[in-house]
Design an enzyme around this catalytic site. Structure first.
Site, PDB file in Angstrom:
ATOM      1  N   ASP A   2      -7.762   1.571   2.368  1.00 31.43           N
ATOM      2  CA  ASP A   2      -7.338   2.487   3.429  1.00 31.43           C
ATOM      3  C   ASP A   2      -8.222   3.703   3.655  1.00 31.43           C
ATOM      4  O   ASP A   2      -8.152   4.313   4.703  1.00 31.43           O
ATOM      5  CB  ASP A   2      -5.899   2.947   3.170  1.00 31.43           C
ATOM      6  CG  ASP A   2      -5.232   3.519   4.413  1.00 31.43           C
ATOM      7  OD1 ASP A   2      -5.639   3.142   5.526  1.00 31.43           O
ATOM      8  OD2 ASP A   2      -4.305   4.329   4.283  1.00 31.43           O
ATOM      9  N   ASP A  53       1.102   5.085  -0.271  1.00 29.50           N
ATOM     10  CA  ASP A  53       0.414   6.375  -0.202  1.00 29.50           C
ATOM     11  C   ASP A  53       1.059   7.391  -1.128  1.00 29.50           C
ATOM     12  O   ASP A  53       2.279   7.577  -1.104  1.00 29.50           O
ATOM     13  CB  ASP A  53       0.456   6.923   1.227  1.00 29.50           C
ATOM     14  CG  ASP A  53      -0.397   6.125   2.178  1.00 29.50           C
ATOM     15  OD1 ASP A  53      -1.609   6.029   1.949  1.00 29.50           O
ATOM     16  OD2 ASP A  53       0.153   5.589   3.170  1.00 29.50           O
ATOM     17  N   HIS A 100       0.860  -1.184   0.000  1.00 27.82           N
ATOM     18  CA  HIS A 100       0.000   0.000   0.000  1.00 27.82           C
ATOM     19  C   HIS A 100       0.888   1.222   0.000  1.00 27.82           C
ATOM     20  O   HIS A 100       1.552   1.527   0.995  1.00 27.82           O
ATOM     21  CB  HIS A 100      -0.923  -0.003   1.220  1.00 27.82           C
ATOM     22  CG  HIS A 100      -1.734   1.252   1.341  1.00 27.82           C
ATOM     23  ND1 HIS A 100      -2.532   1.703   0.312  1.00 27.82           N
ATOM     24  CD2 HIS A 100      -1.864   2.162   2.343  1.00 27.82           C
ATOM     25  CE1 HIS A 100      -3.124   2.834   0.689  1.00 27.82           C
ATOM     26  NE2 HIS A 100      -2.724   3.131   1.912  1.00 27.82           N
ATOM     27  N   HIS A 122      -6.225   9.692  -0.378  1.00 28.06           N
ATOM     28  CA  HIS A 122      -6.932   9.708   0.911  1.00 28.06           C
ATOM     29  C   HIS A 122      -6.122  10.321   2.059  1.00 28.06           C
ATOM     30  O   HIS A 122      -6.581  10.289   3.211  1.00 28.06           O
ATOM     31  CB  HIS A 122      -7.395   8.290   1.279  1.00 28.06           C
ATOM     32  CG  HIS A 122      -6.296   7.268   1.337  1.00 28.06           C
ATOM     33  ND1 HIS A 122      -5.922   6.546   0.233  1.00 28.06           N
ATOM     34  CD2 HIS A 122      -5.506   6.853   2.343  1.00 28.06           C
ATOM     35  CE1 HIS A 122      -4.949   5.720   0.575  1.00 28.06           C
ATOM     36  NE2 HIS A 122      -4.677   5.896   1.851  1.00 28.06           N
TER      37      HIS A 122
END
Length: 993
Positions: free
Chosen positions: A179, A57, A55, A425
């Site tokens: 997420d 970001d 994951h 996000h």
């Protein structure tokens, strides 16, 4: 030992080895990518799909660049380029292994750096399904504060990039929103319209999760729209452990868990115990799901920088766990992907439970409701919304220039890239570190600058009649009433570009120098009604504002052409006198439709009359004290960037010695300037001919010298009986019903009466009563909102917290700018009326708030006659307006000289007796001078032709129709649009000779 015994033993050993190999190397369906490459499950076993993932970001604790290159490791050890390098190296020599990747903002950058040899290897991995792209957007976007236009844009940017790079084998089939902090019904609807077969996410309310694991309803069919379009349902699955590996089985270089040690000679030999623990966890998870298939997420934030560590240990887990099948184990482990897991569930032919609401708000525990980020960093949220509008205009202008074959300055990708990243996000949410927020603003600023170049090219091409070049075009910061061209020149041209496919009227306000009375000439040289009005003192005092202007020139730009511009000529009146209106001692403002009455004692609104009907109401600013705490326990949670947790359930009165008011009246606009205190003020405004009230507020710097964080709200109270029910939009499109302290999907325990009743508002929030009265407030950026008492609406406009809430960002949300606390200016639109008329106004005004005209300035010493002889004063790039219930959502150029166009029905089912009906839009002759030689309908992402879409069909409990996509008739160029439907087409245009 006899020979027969030896032979039997050899056979057993060979059989065990065959089982080991066959389970470690599950059967692969070859020849085609997609579901054809999925491993086969074993009947009679609990099939454990191990999903290797990272994951990544797109900014959070570090900037996008810092994450990609691995810089600033003292903040976080993460280098995305090394992750992709390492994964590709591990996959290429191990055909059993699989990996999924998500964020195209990172992958596309990595791809551009590779040589052809590496690209060839990656293409083969993708074709074989061993490297699979999931989600496929530019980022993993937020679902609460992202506007639907921006979600579509950022997803399309990633999907089209994948399609151009890898073709059909690169097309994601599954949405992977593991997420984001809550999940939106409209987001699910958009995914369905993009052709996805399923959606996986990690975060849902702690009580919802407990209920679902108990009832085995962690997987469902989400009916994501009321639209009659038969493609809005989406299979949806909740991950058992967010997106983390099972506890104790993290094998990344960042982890401290024990590796699998399988050498019997080692004193640390642990295979038996580790496998037993892992299978016990699998058993626990399987008990929460409805089938004998489960998905385990094997990865986490920025994992697989050394992919060998993960894969080597998972290889051993698979080998030794599957070996136990000879001893009666029910578990079958193998590498898989969310797509293959989804296909396996679809093959089970189970009837799935359904869901119709959304997953907001998200509470990770009884005192941690993630509703603060609905408002966090309000200035950044506004900048993103304004940039979104600019991008749509910029794409239209770029498409117009492309059709004309004109050369243009400006790199449109820079803006697309920036806006794609801003939907992440931890970007639009305002939940990043301060230095990252500043980097986001810089990325967006660079995108805006490139868009301005394209705008300038548009004007230089389309407005010039002969060979005389257009003078320099300038752009201004009108949100702070600052504009050097209009303030320092007595004569200038204002270009007003309308990006809507409707002919519209818009009020224009520009700051001008004092001491001169200005005249505005329309496109034919006729003098237009105009008005000069003082700029509010709080606006003049905005930190960072570099302007001496004390007033604004106001006029109504009438009949702005669809996808076109008009130029207005501003010059001094011959008298030269300053006719700025003087303040009046009166307590009301009005036009022919609306009047606003102020209480002489409090200085607050006491009533609003619309079309003769008076509604008593009070609008005021209040504040919640932010809860402090060390976050060591649930009841010690602090209010921070993510979490809203007020100290007490009732907001506090604004510090004030009395609200001071000043009234100004004119022919075009009337205003009441309110001042609460040095850091809260508002202008109440009504324009001639309009049915709504504009509330232009300025809040900040929020004082925190007393050591208390503060969260500021605007609250409007009426005597409506709304029965604890209110309504909020989903990403600016659908409207969802909210009931105070009620959740549709699970029994809710009231622990945070305020924060747990806050919902994201991107466009509108309203209450209504049983006799058809409705009060609506529209917003100009994402905000948190609620109705905590009957007939009441509140919206959080600004927040400044002094404590971190301990969810990772590691900083208090204490924004500063220009050496002081952040000051924010914003606008609310207040609508009062009957339900039908209110929804009609809501839909039209929400688009007006979003698609505000793009305004530019050209100083000139020419007379109007000289100017109009050299330059066009009006231009439009489409031949006619579209119906009032249709929005031209997208018009942009694609590779190969083609164009992507999206048409949107902006009304939902039942919102209006006429405008909610199905509408037909013709594309024939829409582009002057061009004919459409081909128009192929695509899925919403623009990456797959609709005729090629073949979504999985699911059995839903009590279905209105089968969940899945069934092709309807495609009629081009006559396009049929049902309520809330968006249809996308790739056009080929040829110039008419």
């Amino acid at each position: 030992m006899g020979i027969n015994t030896v032979l039997k033993l050899v056979c057993v050993i060979l059989m065990v080895e065959i089982i080991h190999q066959s389970s470690a190397r599950p059967s692969i369906r070859a020849d085609n990518c997609g579901y054809q490459t999925c491993p086969l499950e074993k009947e009679g076993f609990i099939n454990v799909h191990l999903v290797a993932h990272t994951h990544d970001d797109a900014g959070w604790l570090k900037t996008v660049d810092q994450y990609y290159y691995g810089a600033r490791s003292q903040i976080q050890e993460a280098g995305v380029q090394y992750i992709i390098d390492s994964v590709v190296d591990e996959l290429k020599d191990h055909p059993d292994r699989r990996f999924i990747y998500v964020e195209m903002a990172f992958f596309s950058r990595w791809w551009e750096e590779q040589n052809e040899s590496t690209k060839s290897i990656v293409r083969e991995l993708v074709n074989q399904g061993r490297l699979e792209f999931i989600n496929g957007g530019w980022c993993m976007n937020d679902e609460a504060t992202a506007y639907y236009v921006d979600i579509i844009d950022q997803m399309s940017l990633g999907l089209i990039t994948l399609n151009d790079t890898f073709g059909e084998c690169g097309r994601p089939r599954i949405a992977w929103q593991i997420d984001p902090f809550g999940h939106s019904r409209e987001q699910a609807n958009l995914f369905a319209e993009m052709g996805y077969d399923g959606l996986f996410f990690g975060r849902l309310d702690h009580e919802d999760k407990r209920e679902r694991t108990t009832k085995k309803t962690m997987e469902m069919i989400w009916k994501a729209s009321n639209s009659p379009v038969n493609q809005s349902s989406l299979f949806t699955a909740v991950n058992y452990n967010l997106y983390q590996p099972p506890p104790g089985f993290c094998f990344d270089i960042y982890c401290n868990d024990e590796p699998i040690i399988d050498d019997p000679k080692s004193k640390d030999y642990n295979v038996e115990q580790r496998v037993t623990d892992f299978l016990n966890y699998c058993e626990e998870q399987a008990n929460a799901y409805a089938t004998d298939s489960i998905l385990l997420t094997m990865g986490s934030d920025f994992h697989y920088q050394d992919a060998n560590v993960w894969f080597k240990n998972m290889d051993k887990l698979i080998k030794y766990a599957n070996a136990r099948q000879t001893e009666g184990s029910r578990f079958n482990l193998f590498y898989s992907t969310p797509s293959c897991y989804t296909k396996a569930l679809n093959d089970h032919a189970v009837t799935w439970p359904t869901k119709t609401d959304d997953f907001f708000p998200y509470g990770s525990d009884s005192h941690a409701y993630w509703t603060g980020y609905f408002t966090s960093r309000p200035a950044s949220k506004y900048m993103i919304r304004q940039a979104s509008n600019l991008l749509q205009s910029c794409k239209q202008m770029d498409a117009t220039l492309a059709r004309q074959g004109a050369t243009k300055a400006g790199d449109l990708f820079t803006m697309k890239d920036a806006m794609g990243i801003m939907q992440h996000h931890d970007a639009v949410t305002g939940t990043e570190k301060q230095h990252v927020a500043e980097d986001y603003a810089l990325l967006l600023h660079k995108g805006v600058e490139e868009c301005r170049k394209i705008q300038t090219s548009y004007y230089e091409k389309e407005l010039v009649l002969g060979n005389t070049p257009l003078p320099k075009v300038s752009y201004c910061q009108l949100n702070i009433s600052q504009c050097e061209p209009s303030e320092t020149n007595n004569q200038f041209v204002i270009n007003v570009y309308n990006s809507m496919a409707l002919e519209v009227d818009r009020y224009i306000r520009v700051p001008v120098a004092s001491g001169t009375n200005f005249r505005v000439l329309d496109t034919l040289g006729n003098t237009m009604p105009s008005q000069s009005i003082p700029i509010a003192e709080s606006v003049k005092a905005l930190p960072g504002r570099v302007s001496t202007a004390t007033r604004e020139l106001v006029f109504l730009a009438r009949q702005l052409p669809p996808l076109g511009s008009k130029s207005y000529f501003v010059q001094p009146e011959p008298s030269g006198e300053d006719e700025t209106i003087e303040p009046e001692n009166k307590s009301s403002i009005s036009n022919e439709k609306v009047s606003v009455e102020i209480d002489d004692v409090t200085g607050l609104i006491k009533s609003v009359t619309v079309n003769g009907k008076t509604t008593p109401l009070k609008q005021e600013f209040l504040w919640y004290a932010s809860k402090s705490g060390d976050n060591s326990e649930a009841d010690k949670r602090a209010s921070g960037a993510y979490i809203f947790r007020p100290e007490g359930n009732d907001p506090l009165a604004m510090p004030s010695s009395g609200v001071r008011t000043t009234t100004y009246s004119g022919d075009l606009v009337q205003e009441i300037h309110q001042v609460y205190n040095p850091w809260v003020s508002q202008t109440i405004r009504v324009y001639k001919g309009q049915e709504h009230v504009e509330l232009d507020w300025v809040v900040g710097p929020i004082p925190v010298e007393d050591g208390i964080g503060k969260e500021i709200i605007s609250r409007i109270s009426t005597d409506m009986v709304s029965k604890e029910t209110f309504y909020t939009d989903a990403n600016g499109r659908q409207t969802l019903e909210r009931v105070l302290d009620v959740r549709e999907s699970y029994p809710y325990t009231v622990t945070e009466p305020v924060a747990a009743n806050y919902y994201p508002v991107n466009s509108h929030i309203f209450v209504k009563d049983s006799i058809g009265n409705q009060m609506t407030v529209l917003v100009d950026r994402p905000q948190g909102g609620s109705s905590l008492h009957d007939g009441e609406l509140e919206l959080m406009v600004h927040r400044r917290c002094l404590y971190d809430d301990a969810f990772g960002v590691g900083e208090a949300l204490n924004e500063m700018a220009y050496g002081t606390g952040l000051v924010v200016r914003g606008t609310h639109f207040l609508i009062l009326g009957d339900e039908t008329n209110s929804m009609k106004l809501t839909r039209s005004l929400s688009h007006e708030l979003y698609k505000q005209p793009q305004i530019s300035f050209i100083p000139s010493t020419l007379s109007y006659q000289e100017w109009s002889a050299l330059y066009k004063t009006e231009y439009q790039s489409i031949s006619r307006t579209l119906p009032n219930n249709v929005n031209l959502l997208t018009l942009e150029t694609l590779a190969g000289g083609k164009y992507l166009i999206r048409l949107e029905h902006i009304y939902d089912v039942g919102e209006d007796p006429i405008l909610s009906q199905t509408v037909t839009v013709s594309l024939e002759g829409l582009f002057p001078g061009f004919t459409i030689t081909s128009a192929e309908e695509t899925m919403l992402g623009g990456n797959q032709f609709k005729k090629d879409s073949n979504r999985l069909i699911w059995n839903a409990a009590s279905p209105e129709r089968k969940a899945g996509h069934q092709m309807g008739e495609v009629r081009i160029p006559a396009v049929l649009l049902k309520p809330m439907e968006i249809r996308s087409f790739i056009l080929t245009l040829v110039r008419i000779i």
